[in-house]
Motif scaffolding. Structure first.
Motif: not given
Ligand code: FAD
Length: 411
Positions: A15-16, A35, A37, A82-83, A109, A325
């Motif tokens: 998302a980020g 930012v 982590d 890390t924030v 995010a 998916w």
């Molecule tokens: P993330 O991608 O998890 O990113 C969040 C980031 O923020 C991480 O790097 C985290 O470490 C960082 N963070 C957290 N706290 C802090 C802080 N305080 N300071 C700095 N950084 C921080 N979705 C599908 O649609 N289809 C699929 O087949 C599918 N397969 C998946 C398989 C796996 C193994 C996993 C784990 C997920 C899968 N997903 C799938 C789900 C999809 O990957 C997530 O919905 C997506 O990554 C969400 O994005 P996000 O940015 O919200 O979270």
């Protein structure tokens, strides 16, 4: 709202990363700083349980953009940082290393973290979870052919890991607490298809069994079940869901429910702070703005677009139908919509042929579709959901007619 505001994004995930790119695409020219982590540039997680785990995709293929992109677009990325707190009054965030960064808009995010199993022995070696690249590298290392893998949790991630491990030549047992696989997220027909598929592939599936303890010396060697059964293993993976990483949001007083509460732009209870992706609890316009927390790539991308448009002052993009998916062996599942209000299901095709779709209907409207190896049903179902058109259930089930024609038949 302005194109030259200073935007700080916490979390260099899907998302980020997508938001930063969207901001530039929407004409934002102000400073952007992400930012994150983890030690990595924003990357996609789906391959971590599939191609990357099996070794058929390399690390480079995971990244959303190459390093040059961020330089060209003047997007600052602070990886491995890390924030630790948010000061809403001062519009700043503090990092664990003591740095303070000021923002006009802050975007949360931070995603979700694997839910941990509070069972005795859960800290033994070789009990792993899967969320990020580092987890996947540890798991890859542990998944040696001939070893015994116990997967705790029969959800999508657990089942994808089971399929990949089986393809790598491990002996795999899946342990699910509920009476069936995918109890919260799939129909019974789909769950039973997967149970048969895994059984055919040689995976032992145990449902209705809770874990009472992990046992072993330094490393896990047995998963003990509450009914007294024991599953011997060399490695265990715990895949029992994920919890929103909303601690920072709660600590600074943002409204939270099952994640950070946001509106249709991704805006939180503080107009200067947005929350997108797995950690947000968002309204779904397609379902009368029902609040929901979605864990999927399409959701992360949709909310990135919404927040970017809101930040630069553009109109909100049209709402998407939620979709998802999963790939296991040669079974390609695509799901559109959510069956909140469904009162019946219509099966099209057959599980024996490995090509079918379960349509979930509320009266004569499709509210969700689970399409197995059937992209045409996925597309038709998604369109039905988006348009809210009435369909004929009989026509939907009729394989001699095209799925998309079910709407015409009802008209
Ligand atoms: P993330 O991608 O998890 O990113 C969040 C980031 O923020 C991480 O790097 C985290 O470490 C960082 N963070 C957290 N706290 C802090 C802080 N305080 N300071 C700095 N950084 C921080 N979705 C599908 O649609 N289809 C699929 O087949 C599918 N397969 C998946 C398989 C796996 C193994 C996993 C784990 C997920 C899968 N997903 C799938 C789900 C999809 O990957 C997530 O919905 C997506 O990554 C969400 O994005 P996000 O940015 O919200 O979270």
């Amino acid at each position: 709202m302005s194109i030259d505001s200073k935007v700080i994004i916490i979390g260099a995930g899907h998302a980020g990363g997508a938001l930063a790119a969207q901001l530039r695409e929407q004409g934002h020219v102000g400073p952007i700083c992400i930012v994150g982590d983890e030690a990595y540039l924003p990357y996609q997680r789906p391959p971590l349980s599939k191609a990357f785990l099996k070794g058929t995709a390399d690390k480079a293929s995971l990244f959303l953009k190459n390093p040059a992109y961020y330089e060209e677009k003047s997007i600052e990325i602070r990886t491995g940082q890390t924030v630790s707190s948010i000061d809403r009054a001062g519009r700043s965030v503090t990092l664990a290393n003591g740095d303070t960064l000021h923002y006009d808009f802050l975007v949360l995010a931070m995603g979700a973290a694997p839910r941990l199993l509070a069972a005795p022995g859960a800290g033994l070696d070789n009990i792993l979870v899967l969320r990020g690249i580092d987890d996947a590298l540890r798991l890859q290392q542990a998944l040696q052919p001939g070893r015994r893998l116990a997967v705790v949790g029969g959800g999508y991630i657990g089942l994808e890991v089971a399929a990949s491990a089986r393809q790598l030549g491990l002996h795999v047992t899946v342990i699910e607490r509920e009476a069936r696989l995918l109890a919260r997220v799939a129909s019974e027909s789909l769950a039973s298809f997967y149970e048969n598929l895994h059984a055919e592939q040689g995976v032992q599936v145990i449902c209705g069994a809770d874990v009472s303890a992990f046992e072993g010396g330094r490393a896990v060697s047995t998963v003990r079940l509450e009914d007294g059964r024991r599953v011997e293993c060399d490695v265990a993976v715990v895949g029992i869901g994920a919890v929103p990483r909303d601690a920072l949001a709660r600590a600074c007083g943002l409204e939270c429910g099952n994640g950070v509460v946001v509106d249709g732009d991704g805006r939180s209870s503080d107009p200067a702070i947005f929350a997108i992706g797995d950690l947000s609890w968002r309204p779904l316009p397609v379902y009368g703005d029902r609040m929901c927390r979605l864990e999927s790539v399409p959701n992360a991308l949709e909310q990135a677009r919404q927040a970017a448009c809101a930040i630069v002052g553009k109109p909100r993009p049209a709402a998407d139908v939620p979709w998802f998916w999963s790939d296991q062996y040669d079974a390609k599942l695509q799901i559109a919509g959510l069956p909140f209000t469904a009162d019946r299901q219509v099966m099209r095709g057959s599980a024996e042929l490995r090509k079918f779709a379960v349509y979930h209907l509320d009266g004569d409207r499709v509210v969700a579709v689970e399409a197995m190896n059937s992209p045409l049903d996925f597309v038709a179902g998604k369109q039905f959901i988006a348009s809210g058109v009435a369909v004929s259930a009989a026509r939907l089930a009729d394989m001699s007619a095209k799925a998309k024609d079910a709407a015409l038949a009802a008209a």
